[in-house]
Design an enzyme around this catalytic site. Structure first.
Site, PDB file in Angstrom:
ATOM      1  N   CYS A   6     -70.244  94.595 -19.838  1.00  0.00           N
ATOM      2  CA  CYS A   6     -69.145  93.643 -19.825  1.00  0.00           C
ATOM      3  C   CYS A   6     -68.743  93.269 -21.250  1.00  0.00           C
ATOM      4  O   CYS A   6     -69.598  93.049 -22.103  1.00  0.00           O
ATOM      5  CB  CYS A   6     -69.569  92.393 -19.053  1.00  0.00           C
ATOM      6  SG  CYS A   6     -68.280  91.140 -18.959  1.00  0.00           S
ATOM      7  N   ASP A   8     -67.632  90.497 -22.084  1.00  0.00           N
ATOM      8  CA  ASP A   8     -68.001  89.096 -22.217  1.00  0.00           C
ATOM      9  C   ASP A   8     -69.462  88.903 -22.630  1.00  0.00           C
ATOM     10  O   ASP A   8     -69.857  87.821 -23.017  1.00  0.00           O
ATOM     11  CB  ASP A   8     -67.738  88.413 -20.866  1.00  0.00           C
ATOM     12  CG  ASP A   8     -67.952  86.914 -20.882  1.00  0.00           C
ATOM     13  OD1 ASP A   8     -67.966  86.321 -21.973  1.00  0.00           O
ATOM     14  OD2 ASP A   8     -68.097  86.334 -19.795  1.00  0.00           O
ATOM     15  N   ARG A  10     -72.839  88.495 -24.434  1.00  0.00           N
ATOM     16  CA  ARG A  10     -73.135  87.980 -25.782  1.00  0.00           C
ATOM     17  C   ARG A  10     -74.305  88.670 -26.446  1.00  0.00           C
ATOM     18  O   ARG A  10     -74.749  88.266 -27.515  1.00  0.00           O
ATOM     19  CB  ARG A  10     -73.392  86.473 -25.684  1.00  0.00           C
ATOM     20  CG  ARG A  10     -72.084  85.728 -25.443  1.00  0.00           C
ATOM     21  CD  ARG A  10     -72.272  84.490 -24.668  1.00  0.00           C
ATOM     22  NE  ARG A  10     -71.422  84.631 -23.480  1.00  0.00           N
ATOM     23  CZ  ARG A  10     -71.457  83.828 -22.452  1.00  0.00           C
ATOM     24  NH1 ARG A  10     -72.281  82.833 -22.424  1.00  0.00           N
ATOM     25  NH2 ARG A  10     -70.675  84.027 -21.445  1.00  0.00           N
ATOM     26  N   HIS A  62     -73.953  90.710 -16.154  1.00  0.00           N
ATOM     27  CA  HIS A  62     -74.714  89.533 -16.586  1.00  0.00           C
ATOM     28  C   HIS A  62     -74.287  88.327 -15.772  1.00  0.00           C
ATOM     29  O   HIS A  62     -73.137  88.229 -15.326  1.00  0.00           O
ATOM     30  CB  HIS A  62     -74.552  89.272 -18.084  1.00  0.00           C
ATOM     31  CG  HIS A  62     -73.152  88.930 -18.478  1.00  0.00           C
ATOM     32  ND1 HIS A  62     -72.711  87.636 -18.582  1.00  0.00           N
ATOM     33  CD2 HIS A  62     -72.087  89.710 -18.773  1.00  0.00           C
ATOM     34  CE1 HIS A  62     -71.432  87.630 -18.949  1.00  0.00           C
ATOM     35  NE2 HIS A  62     -71.033  88.890 -19.060  1.00  0.00           N
ATOM     36  N   CYS A  65     -70.794  85.586 -15.666  1.00  0.00           N
ATOM     37  CA  CYS A  65     -69.745  86.498 -16.133  1.00  0.00           C
ATOM     38  C   CYS A  65     -68.374  85.861 -15.898  1.00  0.00           C
ATOM     39  O   CYS A  65     -68.052  85.462 -14.773  1.00  0.00           O
ATOM     40  CB  CYS A  65     -69.853  87.826 -15.391  1.00  0.00           C
ATOM     41  SG  CYS A  65     -68.530  88.990 -15.775  1.00  0.00           S
TER      42      CYS A  65
END
Length: 173
Positions: A6, A8, A10, A62, A65
């Site tokens: 993804c 997004d 981190r 994750h 999300c």
């Protein structure tokens, strides 16, 4: 190894796997989707399997999300609507299972897991992936990263069982 994750997220793919920069071929998009109509996804899978000859493809989602959370919102998301429809379709197909929980957090977590599994199925539908699996040179894995605990959950995707299940419809020689 090809890592489909993804945008997004981190944490980098290399950090998750303890790999060095350049050891992993990485592709990211919103909610780690692999829709058949997405030429970027299909091109990356084709290149990874036929040119790089990767032995593993990992689809990693994750918890928390933003793409999953957006798909659960009953509102118009503009240009994101067609992309989020993929996640909403997964929700529709698994609605009874997801809605057994009254907790929105539990629902989101379960949808993250189901999304990863469905994206693994989408990877396996690709002709070059089918051929590599049948020749025992490739395996597909589904993982979910929990940013709160730092733990990586292996969904234990059974590549051979999925391939067997879908072969009557998606077998491409």
């Amino acid at each position: 190894m090809l890592y489909i994750g993804c945008s997004d997220s981190r944490v980098t793919a290399e950090e998750l796997m303890g790999a060095n920069p350049g050891d992993v071929f990485v592709y990211r998009n919103i909610a780690n989707l692999v829709p058949a109509g997405d030429l970027a996804s299909m091109a990356i899978i084709n290149y990874a399997v036929t040119v790089l000859r990767v032995e593993h493809i990992v689809v990693c989602g994750h918890y928390h999300c933003g793409g999953i959370e957006a798909a659960l919102q009953p509102k118009d998301m503009g240009i994101l609507n067609p992309w989020l429809r993929n996640i909403r379709d997964i929700y529709r197909h698994h609605r009874h299972e997801i809605e057994t929980s009254n907790s929105i957090t539990d629902r989101q977590r379960r949808l993250v897991e189901l999304n990863v599994r469905e994206q693994c199925v989408n990877v396996i539908k690709a002709p070059e992936v089918q051929k590599a699996i049948r020749s025992k040179t490739l395996n597909v894995h589904g993982w979910v990263f929990d940013m709160e605990t730092g733990l990586l959950k292996d969904l234990k995707v059974d590549t051979d069982a999925i391939l067997k299940e879908i072969m009557s419809i998606y077998r491409l020689e």
